[in-house]
Write a protein that holds these residues in place. Structure first.
Motif, short mmCIF file in Angstrom:
data_model
loop_
_atom_site.label_atom_id
_atom_site.label_comp_id
_atom_site.label_asym_id
_atom_site.label_seq_id
_atom_site.Cartn_x
_atom_site.Cartn_y
_atom_site.Cartn_z
N ASP A 6 4.34 -11.76 0.47
CA ASP A 6 3.77 -10.54 1.04
C ASP A 6 4.54 -10.24 2.32
O ASP A 6 4.32 -10.88 3.35
N ASN A 9 2.82 -9.11 5.73
CA ASN A 9 1.89 -10.16 6.11
C ASN A 9 2.65 -11.34 6.73
O ASN A 9 2.25 -11.87 7.77
N ASP A 54 4.92 -2.87 1.88
CA ASP A 54 4.21 -1.61 1.68
C ASP A 54 5.20 -0.46 1.74
O ASP A 54 6.19 -0.50 2.49
N ASP A 81 -0.86 -0.27 -2.42
CA ASP A 81 -0.33 -1.08 -1.32
C ASP A 81 0.45 -2.25 -1.91
O ASP A 81 0.55 -2.40 -3.14
N ASP A 83 -0.40 -5.37 -1.87
CA ASP A 83 -1.28 -6.32 -2.55
C ASP A 83 -1.41 -5.99 -4.04
O ASP A 83 -1.39 -6.88 -4.90
N GLU A 84 -1.57 -4.71 -4.35
CA GLU A 84 -1.72 -4.31 -5.75
C GLU A 84 -0.46 -4.62 -6.55
O GLU A 84 -0.54 -5.08 -7.70
N GLU A 87 -0.30 -8.37 -7.19
CA GLU A 87 -1.20 -8.74 -8.27
C GLU A 87 -0.56 -8.48 -9.63
O GLU A 87 -0.68 -9.29 -10.56
N SER A 103 0.80 -15.41 1.08
CA SER A 103 0.05 -14.28 1.62
C SER A 103 -1.23 -14.81 2.23
O SER A 103 -1.82 -15.78 1.74
N ASP A 105 -3.76 -12.70 2.53
CA ASP A 105 -4.77 -11.80 1.99
C ASP A 105 -5.56 -12.54 0.91
O ASP A 105 -4.99 -13.07 -0.04
N ARG A 107 -7.51 -11.39 -1.37
CA ARG A 107 -7.40 -10.73 -2.68
C ARG A 107 -6.19 -11.24 -3.44
O ARG A 107 -6.28 -11.55 -4.62
N VAL A 108 -5.07 -11.38 -2.75
CA VAL A 108 -3.85 -11.88 -3.39
C VAL A 108 -4.00 -13.34 -3.76
O VAL A 108 -3.58 -13.79 -4.84
#
Length: 253
Positions: A6, A9, A54, A81, A83-84, A87, A103, A105, A107-108
């Motif tokens: 990331d 990040n 990003d 973004d 992150d998506e 994924e 990362s 994050d 979510r990641v």
């Protein structure tokens, strides 16, 4: 091991933020981050490294995917973004169990764990990689002492020391090794048939017949006593009597 990073990040976690104080730009920070990644990742892994930024801060007109030396760089322009997009890359990865996702994050990290990939916090990862690289550099700087031939002074000293050794004296002082005594040879087994034959031959030998009557035994014993008692055995005296005497010559009592 494949890496998905990331970008922004890690950029903040590593402290590459010249754009925040106005001394630099985002483009400079991105290049500095990519150089940092190249300096801490091994050559084999760097060719399997993907960095996702990003798209909001991407330079205009730049392709969405570029290659910086051996690093593949994505700008998530078609995603909400970074992150998506990360994924999606995790979901489509051919060998997710070998994949490491860098990362902070959550979510990641959850997306990585769903596919059994390794998720690691950005700050923790960069600290580990920096320590690893410092250790490698330190090990590479340790000088190796070259193996040089002995100097003339060393050769002279060795010659003096070894020339004082009396090899002959050492040989005389060494005791010869005592050879072990061989075990006694066991007797050869006797063939029963041969033993039987030998017994028969012994039984076939004729008995020695004394040609003299018992009356001469006293004379023979007296003669033996005169000659020294038991010096001559009785068989020897009997033989002498047989050779020199006969029935006519027998001494009278």
């Amino acid at each position: 091991m494949p890496l998905i990073i990331d970008g922004y990040n890690l950029l903040y976690a590593a402290g590459v933020v010249s754009s925040l104080d106005g001394s630099g730009t985002f483009e400079q920070d991105r290049l500095a981050l990519l150089e940092l990644i190249r300096s801490v990742v091994d050559d084999e892994e760097i060719r399997q490294t993907v960095v996702v930024f990003d798209s909001a801060k991407a330079p205009p007109g730049l392709p969405r995917t570029v290659r910086y030396h051996d690093i593949v760089v994505h700008f998530a322009s078609e995603y909400a973004d970074a992150d998506e997009m990360i994924e999606m890359l995790i979901e489509r990865h051919a060998t997710p169990r070998r994949l490491t996702v860098v990362s902070s994050d959550h979510r990641v990290q959850r997306a990585a764990r769903r596919r059994k990939a390794t998720a690691i916090d950005s700050g923790h990862w960069i600290d580990l990689m920096r320590r690893k690289r410092r250790a490698q550099n330190k090990a590479a700087q340790i000088p190796t002492k070259p193996i040089a031939p002995p100097s003339e002074s060393e050769v002279s000293r060795w010659m003096r020391e070894f020339s004082e050794i009396d090899i002959d004296q050492i040989s005389r002082e060494l005791k010869p090794l005592k050879r072990p005594t061989p075990p006694p040879t066991p007797p050869k087994p006797v063939d029963p048939e041969q033993a039987k034959s030998a017994g028969e031959e012994e039984s076939e030998k004729p008995d020695v017949i004394n040609p003299f009557p018992d009356e001469f035994e006293d004379d023979i014993r007296q003669l033996g006593s005169q000659l020294g008692g038991s010096i001559f055995p009785a068989d020897y005296l009997d033989q002498i009597a047989r050779e020199f005497w006969d029935d006519d010559d027998k001494p009278s009592r």
